[in-house]
Design a protein around this motif. Structure first.
Motif, short mmCIF file in Angstrom:
data_model
loop_
_atom_site.label_atom_id
_atom_site.label_comp_id
_atom_site.label_asym_id
_atom_site.label_seq_id
_atom_site.Cartn_x
_atom_site.Cartn_y
_atom_site.Cartn_z
N ALA A 53 63.84 40.61 0.83
CA ALA A 53 64.01 39.34 0.53
C ALA A 53 63.01 38.32 -1.04
N GLN A 54 62.35 40.16 -1.12
CA GLN A 54 61.50 39.49 -2.39
C GLN A 54 62.18 40.23 -3.54
N GLY A 55 63.69 40.84 -3.58
CA GLY A 55 64.76 40.89 -4.55
C GLY A 55 64.37 42.96 -4.85
N LEU A 56 64.28 42.57 -4.12
CA LEU A 56 63.95 44.41 -3.96
C LEU A 56 64.60 45.42 -3.83
N ALA A 57 64.97 46.27 -5.05
CA ALA A 57 66.45 47.37 -4.14
C ALA A 57 66.99 47.83 -3.20
N ALA A 58 67.73 48.28 -2.05
CA ALA A 58 67.36 48.56 -1.32
C ALA A 58 66.55 48.38 0.08
N GLY A 91 48.45 42.07 -31.78
CA GLY A 91 48.28 41.10 -32.84
C GLY A 91 49.18 39.98 -32.29
N ARG A 92 50.34 40.49 -31.05
CA ARG A 92 51.72 39.53 -30.63
C ARG A 92 51.02 38.49 -29.51
N GLN A 93 51.47 36.79 -29.77
CA GLN A 93 51.60 35.83 -29.13
C GLN A 93 52.01 36.63 -27.79
N VAL A 94 51.22 35.62 -26.72
CA VAL A 94 52.28 36.70 -25.45
C VAL A 94 51.95 35.38 -24.50
N THR A 95 53.40 34.99 -23.58
CA THR A 95 53.30 34.39 -23.03
C THR A 95 53.90 35.15 -20.99
N VAL A 96 53.04 34.89 -20.50
CA VAL A 96 53.79 35.43 -18.78
C VAL A 96 53.56 34.90 -18.16
N VAL A 97 54.74 34.64 -17.42
CA VAL A 97 55.39 33.58 -16.58
C VAL A 97 55.38 34.60 -15.39
N GLU A 98 55.41 33.97 -13.82
CA GLU A 98 55.67 34.81 -13.06
C GLU A 98 55.80 34.04 -12.13
N ARG A 99 56.77 33.62 -11.00
CA ARG A 99 57.43 33.36 -9.88
C ARG A 99 56.04 32.34 -8.80
N ALA A 100 55.38 33.77 -8.91
CA ALA A 100 54.22 33.50 -7.48
C ALA A 100 53.09 32.22 -8.02
N ALA A 101 52.11 32.10 -7.48
CA ALA A 101 50.94 30.89 -7.79
C ALA A 101 49.66 31.80 -8.77
N LEU A 102 50.28 33.18 -8.53
CA LEU A 102 48.85 33.89 -8.56
C LEU A 102 49.78 35.42 -9.05
N PRO A 103 48.54 36.09 -9.50
CA PRO A 103 49.04 37.01 -10.69
C PRO A 103 49.12 38.32 -9.81
N GLY A 104 49.48 39.27 -9.99
CA GLY A 104 49.78 40.53 -8.64
C GLY A 104 51.38 41.20 -8.69
N GLY A 105 51.70 40.42 -8.63
CA GLY A 105 53.38 40.66 -8.52
C GLY A 105 53.12 41.41 -6.72
N ARG A 106 53.76 42.95 -6.47
CA ARG A 106 53.58 43.60 -5.65
C ARG A 106 52.16 44.15 -4.84
N ALA A 107 51.42 44.02 -6.05
CA ALA A 107 49.57 44.35 -5.79
C ALA A 107 49.38 42.65 -5.94
N GLY A 108 49.05 42.58 -4.64
CA GLY A 108 48.79 40.58 -4.00
C GLY A 108 47.72 40.56 -3.20
N ARG A 109 47.73 39.31 -2.67
CA ARG A 109 46.52 39.39 -1.89
C ARG A 109 47.26 37.78 -1.26
N ILE A 110 46.75 38.24 0.34
CA ILE A 110 46.97 36.98 1.57
C ILE A 110 45.61 36.94 2.25
N GLU A 111 44.59 35.98 2.00
CA GLU A 111 43.64 35.36 3.15
C GLU A 111 43.91 34.69 4.30
N SER A 112 43.74 35.39 5.15
CA SER A 112 43.72 34.51 6.15
C SER A 112 42.59 34.54 7.52
#
Length: 511
Positions: free
Chosen positions: A429-434, A31-52
């Motif tokens: 470069a993605q900000g992941l430690a080590a 029952g919470r109101q939720v706002t999700v903020v994401e720096r990328a243009a799409l969801p996924g984070g490390r589970a992302g997608r590249i199309e080429s």
């Protein structure tokens, strides 16, 4: 269980990766109101997608297990996994190829795997596998709810009869030794212990309790979504949006506003978003920087090895590759020594090769194929630094392709039409430690109640989620981390499904 005090009506989730999306779904269900903020243009984070050029490269994890945990997240908002996704069971789950030329198909069906082990190593090994399978099931049953799916507030929570049961099962012995009691064949032992690498500890030093990862891979089943692994975060984000979540893509968080010990707003490059509580899913250093404090630990965090990933779109494939193929080098102990101690690149690499188009040909142009090559490597604290990788990467790419050529992927270099290579420099470069996507290693001192907790002292209404906190690394545990973060805010715990009750309908497609 400690929970966030005060109002929690509006929660901002920072990061639309798997942990953030799981947290969002469980918060919405409460029952919470939720706002999700994401720096990328799409969801996924490390589970992302590249199309080429018609190739759809999944940039994150490629092995999907424990679909009941995905179903649990959807159930929080009244949906089922099968409403949003089609999962296909992989048969075999893996194909293991060894330096001596032998091959083993890893089946999750007990009878099929027993027959395969007997063919591979004889009747004694088949009997050992039966006993190993029973032990893996017992190990999982003891750990699932008491040690994995738990918010720890104190090590005293370990004082439970299940701890004695885990000890009686040998969970505090060494993984390699314990597997060896069932399987004397060194090749078979690798199949059931290589998973320790994801925990950041060599099998010879890892706790036997980590064989629970082998349970997930070799007993519970391995799956693949139609549309690729990216279909998972996409479906979770769609379900969250339909349940009322607001998404802000392309919104990097710049700071958190606070009054006293409470976060009052999340400020992005575009706007200020007031909130009653916040879930932070970035890697630990980024989360701690936003919070303005890093929890004290008696010993500095030790990070898991990293990985180089070569995404290759090719004009051909090779018939002996399954959907997932483990290509083991002759070296084993030396490999782990290089990855975790000396910081050298593997001199005789063991690789994970994934061929997504074996199961879903639509992920590449007609007649073309996707190949994902994962090569473990030292993290930037142990091995080459991020700056060194920028010069090292082209040479290492050529080295990997030469290894694959020798192991039967004839002509792979000339077959590549499109490729992307990811190294520790990119993770950094993605900000992941080590420079590692596997975060903090699962040493004993960084496991369970000793792992960085999802509540941070000095901040009353911020909760962490993701692989750096409870319970740890991997798709199943990251999904659990999102649920545990939501429980810290709501004080609620979703009902646990009975065994097998939420297993989705799947279509088994040989790979």
């Amino acid at each position: 269980m400690r929970t966030v005090k005060g109002p929690t009506d509006h929660v901002v989730v920072v990061g639309a990766g798997l942990s953030g999306l799981a947290a969002a779904l469980h918060l919405l269900g409460a029952g919470r109101q939720v706002t999700v903020v994401e720096r990328a243009a799409l969801p996924g984070g490390r589970a992302g997608r590249i199309e080429s050029r018609g190739y759809h490269f999944d940039t994150g994890p490629t092995v999907l297990t424990m679909p009941d945990l995905i179903d649990e997240a959807f159930a929080a908002v009244g949906e089922r996994l099968t409403d949003r996704m089609e999962l296909r069971a992989l048969h075999p789950a893996y194909r293991a190829r060894f330096a001596d030329g032998s091959e083993l198909d890893v089946h999750t069906d007990a009878e099929a795997m027993t027959a395969e082990v007997e063919r591979f190593a004889g009747p004694r090994a088949a009997d050992g596998y039966r006993r190993l399978r029973r032990w893996l099931q017992q190990l999982y049953d003891v750990q699932r709810h008491r040690f994995i799916d738990t918010n720890f507030d104190s090590p005293l929570q370990l004082m439970h009869p299940d701890l004695a049961r885990l000890a009686a099962l040998g969970g505090f012995g060494r993984l390699d030794d314990r597997i060896g009691r069932f399987l004397p064949d060194a090749r078979l032992r690798r199949v059931f212990s290589f998973q320790a690498l994801y925990a950041g500890v060599p099998p010879a030093r890892a706790l036997a309790a980590y064989a629970v990862i082998a349970y997930m891979d070799t007993v519970a089943g391995v799956y693949f979504p139609r549309g690729g692994m990216y279909a998972l975060p996409r479906a979770m984000a769609d379900a969250a949006a339909d349940a009322g979540a607001a998404f802000r893509y392309g919104h990097p968080v710049t700071r958190l506003e606070r009054t006293g010990d409470r976060i009052t707003a999340v400020v992005t490059a575009q706007e200020r978003i007031p909130c009653d509580a916040v879930v932070l899913t970035p890697d630990l250093p980024v989360a701690h920087r936003l919070l303005g404090r890093r929890p004290r630990r008696p010993v500095r965090l030790r990070h898991a090895p990293s990985a180089v990933i070569l995404h290759a779109g090719t004009d051909r494939t090779w018939p002996r590759l399954a959907h997932h193929t483990l290509s083991f080098g002759a070296a084993w102990e030396r490999t782990f020594d290089e990855l975790t101690r000396t910081g050298r690149l593997m001199s005789d690499p063991s690789l994970l090769l994934t061929r997504p188009t074996a199961t879903d040909p639509q992920l590449a142009p007609p007649g073309r194929h996707l190949h994902y090559i994962l090569a473990p490597c030292p993290n930037t604290e142990t091995g080459p630094g991020a700056g060194e990788w920028r010069d090292l990467a082209p040479r290492y790419r050529d080295s990997l392709l030469a290894v694959l050529e020798r192991r039967g992927l004839t002509g792979i270099d000339s077959a590549i039409e499109e490729y992307r290579m990811v190294t520790p420099a990119d993770w950094t470069a993605q900000g992941l430690a080590a420079g590692t996507p596997f975060s903090a290693a699962h040493t004993f001192a960084q496991t369970g109640p000793f792992r960085p907790r999802n509540l941070v002292r000095g901040t009353a209404n911020a909760v962490l989620a993701g692989c750096g906190t409870t319970p740890g690394v991997g798709v199943p545990t990251v999904l659990i981390s999102g649920k545990l973060a939501a429980a810290r805010i709501t004080g609620l715990r979703p009902p646990r499904p009975t065994a097998g009750s939420s297993r989705p309908a799947t279509r088994g497609i040989p790979a």
